[in-house]
Design an enzyme around this catalytic site. Structure first.
Site, PDB file in Angstrom:
ATOM      1  N   ASP A  93       0.796  -1.043  -0.071  1.00 53.14           N
ATOM      2  CA  ASP A  93      -0.012  -0.170   0.062  1.00 53.14           C
ATOM      3  C   ASP A  93       0.764   1.233  -0.196  1.00 53.14           C
ATOM      4  OD1 ASP A  93       0.814   0.318   2.679  1.00 53.14           O
ATOM      5  OD2 ASP A  93      -1.146  -0.332   3.507  1.00 53.14           O
ATOM      6  N   SER A  94       0.405   2.252  -0.248  1.00 58.04           N
ATOM      7  CA  SER A  94       1.038   3.559  -0.563  1.00 58.04           C
ATOM      8  C   SER A  94       1.773   4.319   0.522  1.00 58.04           C
ATOM      9  CB  SER A  94       0.326   4.574  -1.305  1.00 58.04           C
ATOM     10  OG  SER A  94      -0.546   4.999  -0.464  1.00 58.04           O
ATOM     11  N   GLY A  96      -0.091   6.165   2.587  1.00 63.36           N
ATOM     12  CA  GLY A  96      -0.964   7.493   2.815  1.00 63.36           C
ATOM     13  C   GLY A  96      -1.572   7.207   4.052  1.00 63.36           C
ATOM     14  N   GLN A 190     -11.977   7.360  -3.633  1.00 57.45           N
ATOM     15  CA  GLN A 190     -12.211   7.632  -2.273  1.00 57.45           C
ATOM     16  C   GLN A 190     -13.845   8.517  -2.468  1.00 57.45           C
ATOM     17  OE1 GLN A 190     -10.677   7.668   0.660  1.00 57.45           O
ATOM     18  NE2 GLN A 190      -8.791   6.866   0.073  1.00 57.45           N
ATOM     19  N   GLY A 217     -10.887   4.534   1.975  1.00 59.14           N
ATOM     20  CA  GLY A 217     -11.627   5.308   2.807  1.00 59.14           C
ATOM     21  C   GLY A 217     -12.701   4.708   3.463  1.00 59.14           C
ATOM     22  N   ASP A 267      -7.632  -7.140   2.455  1.00 58.31           N
ATOM     23  CA  ASP A 267      -6.563  -7.013   3.384  1.00 58.31           C
ATOM     24  C   ASP A 267      -7.058  -6.487   4.604  1.00 58.31           C
ATOM     25  OD1 ASP A 267      -4.797  -4.605   4.357  1.00 58.31           O
ATOM     26  OD2 ASP A 267      -5.932  -4.353   2.521  1.00 58.31           O
TER      27      ASP A 267
END
EC number: 2.4.2.29
Length: 372
Positions: A93-94, A96, A190, A217, A267
């Site tokens: 994942d990023s 963020g 999002q 989100g 996940d």
């Protein structure tokens, strides 16, 4: 593009579907649950143990690996697969979400996000381009774009700002990504709990033509019915030939409800986090093994379960280990929880193939008295 996704079978009563995801490090059957190895390890488990439990793809975290040991060191080691001795696919994942939830004193702008490390207070700056470069250095099979995850509750104005910034960042990430390389890049939808924002986000990302799409989100505090409704808004807008990934979601009931609405990938840290707190999944719901009633219960954690823990040890023994602070207690509950979700995903795939997903879902949820 790095990956190939094929839909093999569509359920006749729901949006559930059986798929095959081909990556540079192997083939993954979907729907799939991905164990989380945040720090390049699934907590307390060896890679061989994770694979033996049925996992074919795992998730790791860009934020944590960037800070420690560093993506350049991982590159020097031959990439994340070699570094952690996992020969299957890896999704990163990023980072963020971690920047917004862990890092103190962050500063957000259209250029990116400045933050201080939660480890040593050092200052760092993530841009969409840098996050793609870090994940390509790690050698991920699937990378995620940098996004801004709005909290819940969130005003419409703030949700729109976050959604529009996420779209702009996604376009920059898409431009920076080496589409001819081995790493596939997924966009992240999002929009909080606002239908028009969710739909706008989905359409904008689909126009950017990513190999797959994360639905972000969600599972950030909103009631589950709102999460399910958001899935119903966005999934029909995602092309059928692209995998759909519901990020950070993995309780058994959410697996069923997400798959019924067309989700392919999940996940969640829940199975390992629950295990560390002495709780496990069972077919009748959540069981807190640490609690006193289990001290003299000599039955397995979950009758009928075929995992290593349930075949060899009683609730009373695992209760004792957890109370005594023994690491084996956490290992045994982790083995059970991962087996439970990975085996559940396997059973769901079989049910979709045999067009009986709806009946399996109804039977499972009817028996589950205390959802996780």
């Amino acid at each position: 593009m790095g990956i190939l996704f094929e839909v093999l079978k569509q359920d006749s009563r729901t949006r559930a579907r059986l798929g095959r995801l081909t990556t540079p490090h192997g083939v993954v059957e979907t729907p799939v649950f991905m164990p989380v190895g945040t720090q390049a390890t699934v907590k307390t488990m060896t890679p061989e143990e994770v694979r033996d439990l049925g996992a074919r793809i795992i998730l790791s975290n860009t934020y944590h690996l960037y800070l420690r040991p560093g993506h350049e060191l991982v590159r020097e080691a031959g990439g994340l697969h070699r570094f952690m001795h996992w020969n299957g696919p890896i999704l990163t994942d990023s980072g963020g979400f971690q920047v917004f939830s862990l890092a103190p004193l962050r500063k957000l702008s259209d250029e990116g996000v400045e933050f201080r490390s939660h480890i040593d207070g050092s200052r760092h700056f993530f841009t969409p381009e840098k996050v793609v470069a870090v994940q390509e250095a790690l050698g991920s099979d699937i990378a995620m774009v940098l996004d801004e995850c709005a909290p819940y509750p969130c005003s419409y104005k703030d949700a729109r700002t976050a959604t529009e910034r996420t779209t702009r960042w996604a376009a920059r990430a898409r431009a920076a990504w080496n589409s001819d390389g081995a790493t596939a890049l997924f966009g992240i939808i999002q929009g909080s709990v606002y239908r028009d924002l969710r739909e706008e986000s989905t359409r904008a990302l689909v126009d950017l033509d990513f190999p797959g799409y994360g639905i972000g989100g969600l599972s950030v505090g909103e009631p589950k019915p709102l999460m399910y409704e958001a899935l119903e808004w966005v999934i029909p807008l995602i092309p059928e030939d692209r995998p759909r990934y519901l990020m950070g979601v993995g309780s058994p009931d959410c697996l069923f409800e997400g798959i019924a609405r067309g989700v392919d990938m999940f996940d969640c840290v829940l199975p390992t986090r629950m295990a560390r707190h002495g709780a496990v999944f069972t077919h009748t719901g959540r069981l807190v093994v640490r609690n006193a009633p289990n001290a003299r219960d000599f039955g397995p954690l979950d009758p009928g379960c075929t995992c290593y823990t349930c075949r060899h040890f009683s609730r009373a023994y695992v209760h004792h280990l957890l109370r005594a602070g023994e690491v084996l207690g956490i290992r045994l509950t982790t083995i059970h929880n991962l087996h439970f979700l990975l085996d559940l995903a396997r059973r769901i795939r079989e049910a979709i193939a045999e067009d009986r997903f709806h009946s399996l879902k109804e039977q499972f949820l009817a028996a589950c008295l205390t959802p996780a």
